[in-house]
Design a protein around this motif. Structure first.
Motif, PDB file in Angstrom:
ATOM      1  N   ASN A  57      -2.151   1.450   2.771  1.00 25.21           N
ATOM      2  CA  ASN A  57      -1.138   1.170   2.071  1.00 25.21           C
ATOM      3  C   ASN A  57      -1.504   0.660   0.791  1.00 25.21           C
ATOM      4  OD1 ASN A  57       1.099  -0.678   0.761  1.00 25.21           O
ATOM      5  ND2 ASN A  57       1.542  -1.787   2.702  1.00 25.21           N
ATOM      6  N   PRO A  58      -1.289   1.563  -0.388  1.00 24.58           N
ATOM      7  CA  PRO A  58      -1.668   1.350  -1.512  1.00 24.58           C
ATOM      8  C   PRO A  58      -1.353   0.231  -2.407  1.00 24.58           C
ATOM      9  CG  PRO A  58      -0.876   3.519  -1.296  1.00 24.58           C
ATOM     10  CD  PRO A  58      -0.504   2.850  -0.267  1.00 24.58           C
ATOM     11  N   LYS A  59       0.041  -0.398  -1.964  1.00 25.13           N
ATOM     12  CA  LYS A  59       0.573  -1.559  -2.536  1.00 25.13           C
ATOM     13  C   LYS A  59      -0.243  -2.805  -2.175  1.00 25.13           C
ATOM     14  CE  LYS A  59       5.267   0.096  -2.857  1.00 25.13           C
ATOM     15  NZ  LYS A  59       6.558  -0.125  -2.416  1.00 25.13           N
ATOM     16  N   GLU A  60      -0.734  -2.796  -0.996  1.00 26.83           N
ATOM     17  CA  GLU A  60      -1.663  -3.718  -0.481  1.00 26.83           C
ATOM     18  C   GLU A  60      -3.199  -3.583  -0.569  1.00 26.83           C
ATOM     19  OE1 GLU A  60      -0.140  -5.157   3.468  1.00 26.83           O
ATOM     20  OE2 GLU A  60       1.778  -5.356   2.642  1.00 26.83           O
ATOM     21  N   GLU A  61      -3.472  -2.449  -0.874  1.00 28.45           N
ATOM     22  CA  GLU A  61      -4.690  -1.799  -1.051  1.00 28.45           C
ATOM     23  C   GLU A  61      -5.570  -2.225   0.411  1.00 28.45           C
ATOM     24  OE1 GLU A  61      -6.646  -3.741  -4.478  1.00 28.45           O
ATOM     25  OE2 GLU A  61      -5.329  -2.752  -5.992  1.00 28.45           O
ATOM     26  N   SER A  62      -4.965  -1.697   1.306  1.00 25.11           N
ATOM     27  CA  SER A  62      -5.385  -2.030   2.639  1.00 25.11           C
ATOM     28  C   SER A  62      -5.396  -0.655   3.466  1.00 25.11           C
ATOM     29  CB  SER A  62      -4.444  -3.061   3.615  1.00 25.11           C
ATOM     30  OG  SER A  62      -3.337  -2.498   3.600  1.00 25.11           O
ATOM     31  N   VAL A  63      -6.482  -0.455   4.397  1.00 25.79           N
ATOM     32  CA  VAL A  63      -6.538   0.561   5.203  1.00 25.79           C
ATOM     33  C   VAL A  63      -6.622   0.232   6.702  1.00 25.79           C
ATOM     34  CG1 VAL A  63      -7.833   2.663   5.908  1.00 25.79           C
ATOM     35  CG2 VAL A  63      -7.249   2.202   3.478  1.00 25.79           C
ATOM     36  N   ARG A  64      -5.877   0.537   7.682  1.00 31.73           N
ATOM     37  CA  ARG A  64      -5.868   0.049   9.011  1.00 31.73           C
ATOM     38  C   ARG A  64      -6.224   1.469   9.935  1.00 31.73           C
ATOM     39  NH1 ARG A  64      -0.485  -2.633  10.434  1.00 31.73           N
ATOM     40  NH2 ARG A  64       0.157  -0.964   9.067  1.00 31.73           N
TER      41      ARG A  64
END
Length: 72
Positions: A57-64
């Motif tokens: 999720n680039p908006k949240e700068e997260s990777v799951r």
């Protein structure tokens, strides 16, 4: 193609979700289940080969990481 019929017991919540997805995609519940099975098979096969399934999720700068079969 021959078709096989079978019965699945779903919770009300699962049935409601399946109905909503079918309506949103303008298709049948059976088609949603067939597509889901195909996606699940693909993910399992990729995981068996050692691939990681990740959701970014680039908006949240997260990777799951999605783990399909924790035993691998």
């Amino acid at each position: 193609m021959n078709r096989i019929r079978f019965t699945v017991d779903l919770s009300e919540r699962a049935d409601s979700l399946l109905n909503a997805m079918a309506t949103e995609q303008n298709t049948t519940k059976a088609e949603i289940v067939r597509k889901a099975l195909g996606v699940y098979r693909f993910l399992m096969e990729e995981e068996k080969k050692g691939a990681k399934v990740e959701i970014s999720n680039p908006k949240e700068e997260s990777v799951r990481q999605l783990v399909i079969n924790p035993g691998l």
